[in-house]
Design an enzyme around this catalytic site. Structure first.
Site, PDB file in Angstrom:
ATOM      1  N   GLY A  10      -8.464  -7.506   4.921  1.00  0.00           N
ATOM      2  CA  GLY A  10      -8.541  -7.023   6.297  1.00  0.00           C
ATOM      3  C   GLY A  10      -9.398  -5.791   6.457  1.00  0.00           C
ATOM      4  N   ASN A  11      -9.547  -4.973   5.379  1.00  0.00           N
ATOM      5  CA  ASN A  11     -10.355  -3.762   5.506  1.00  0.00           C
ATOM      6  C   ASN A  11     -11.840  -4.064   5.602  1.00  0.00           C
ATOM      7  OD1 ASN A  11     -10.477  -4.596   2.767  1.00  0.00           O
ATOM      8  ND2 ASN A  11     -11.041  -2.531   2.128  1.00  0.00           N
ATOM      9  N   LYS A 120       4.771 -13.222   6.237  1.00  0.00           N
ATOM     10  CA  LYS A 120       3.358 -12.858   6.360  1.00  0.00           C
ATOM     11  C   LYS A 120       3.154 -11.840   7.488  1.00  0.00           C
ATOM     12  CE  LYS A 120      -1.053 -13.059   5.610  1.00  0.00           C
ATOM     13  NZ  LYS A 120      -1.591 -12.382   4.415  1.00  0.00           N
ATOM     14  N   LYS A 204      -4.300 -15.891   2.905  1.00  0.00           N
ATOM     15  CA  LYS A 204      -5.706 -16.222   2.626  1.00  0.00           C
ATOM     16  C   LYS A 204      -6.036 -16.174   1.150  1.00  0.00           C
ATOM     17  CE  LYS A 204      -8.093 -12.109   1.883  1.00  0.00           C
ATOM     18  NZ  LYS A 204      -6.918 -11.345   1.510  1.00  0.00           N
ATOM     19  N   LYS A 264      -1.861 -11.691  -4.122  1.00  0.00           N
ATOM     20  CA  LYS A 264      -3.167 -11.604  -4.777  1.00  0.00           C
ATOM     21  C   LYS A 264      -3.051 -11.927  -6.262  1.00  0.00           C
ATOM     22  CE  LYS A 264      -4.842  -8.381  -1.324  1.00  0.00           C
ATOM     23  NZ  LYS A 264      -3.888  -8.942  -0.349  1.00  0.00           N
TER      24      LYS A 264
END
Length: 296
Positions: A10-11, A120, A204, A264
């Protein structure tokens, strides 16, 4: 095929304190694309991206305009943000590469237990008082997220199939940079000969691992807010982890935040090949083998 899948966090689009305007997102993407320049010349590059803040904002817009325009289900909000973010990414990539954005559906199981346990995070951060009010008034599930406040959480089922896989494969085999699996993909379930959208947001990183594995990619790069994976993140005992074997990564999972770093590392394990977890600032050193966290 020889391919690299890069999952943008998102960053890449929004920084802390920003509202997520188009101008802000383009400025952030310009910095992101500059960091990605060493990879843009490689064949078989596929970019994926998150959409947590964007889909949260889209749901707020729909809720506040509900008296004048009918709100859309969450899975269509995911589709809208795929197009939004894909257009922004293509705008910044075009001077250096030929981008091709694929509206991507990802199949999940209708009976996935995630539908009964939302995890989420989406949308903006709220104070504890705001979160309690939203829980009471809107029935939202809220969680504390990495000491930055409280966020709404929605179901995040496991991805099972990238529906447009062969289209993405053909793009990756060409000179194009494919943009795919935006926001984890549009979640769908199979009912007979049809695919039906369901209200969820697929992680994602998990979708990126599935895509990378199905493409036969040689490397997965997960770009996030921090330069490395940490043990005891945010505590005085915080410690960088530079390399992880598969067994070490599996043992570390219970210590990691469920809505943040854990997916992740789970994605790295699911991919089963070399995975780099880092941020844009440390990407160059990670590619050179001197930075980031390498899971292999």
């Amino acid at each position: 095929m020889s391919a690299t899948v890069v999952a943008l966090g998102g960053n890449a689009l929004m920084r802390p304190g920003e509202r997520g305007t188009a101008a802000e997102q383009l400025a952030n993407l310009r910095r992101a694309v500059a960091a990605l320049r060493p990879l843009l010349a490689e064949p078989g590059l596929v970019l994926t991206h998150g959409n947590g803040p964007q889909v949260g904002n889209e749901l707020i817009r729909q809720e506040r305009a509900a008296d004048e325009a009918p709100p859309l289900p969450l899975w269509l909000a995911v589709a809208q943000t795929q197009a939004e973010i894909g257009a922004l990414m293509a705008a910044e990539l075009r001077p250096f590469a030929t981008p091709a954005c694929v509206l991507t559906h990802v199949r999940v199981a209708a009976d996935d237990p995630a539908f009964d346990r939302p995890t989420k995070p989406i949308g903006p951060f709220y104070s504890e008082e705001q979160a309690e009010q939203l829980q009471r008034e809107r029935g939202w599930a809220m969680v504390s997220d990495a000491n930055r406040g409280h966020r709404r959480v929605v179901p995040s089922p496991q991805p099972l199939e990238v529906v447009e896989l062969e289209v993405i494969r053909r793009l990756a085999e060409s000179d194009a940079v494919a943009i795919a699996c935006g926001g984890g993909g549009i979640p769908v379930v199979r009912r007979g000969d049809r695919l039906t959208g369901v209200d969820a947001v697929i992680d994602k990183d998990r979708a990126s691992a599935l895509l990378a594995r199905e493409l036969g990619a040689t490397r997965l790069i997960i770009l996030t807010e921090v330069p490395v994976v940490y043990r005891d993140f945010g505590k005085p005992s915080q410690e960088e982890i530079r390399t992880l074997s598969a067994d070490e990564a599996a043992a570390l999972l219970p210590e990691l935040a469920e809505g943040s770093m854990r997916p992740k590392v789970e994605a790295a394990l699911a991919f089963g090949r070399e995975t780099l977890i880092t941020n844009f600032e440390a990407l160059e050193s990670a590619l050179a083998g001197t930075g980031g966290t390498r899971v292999a």
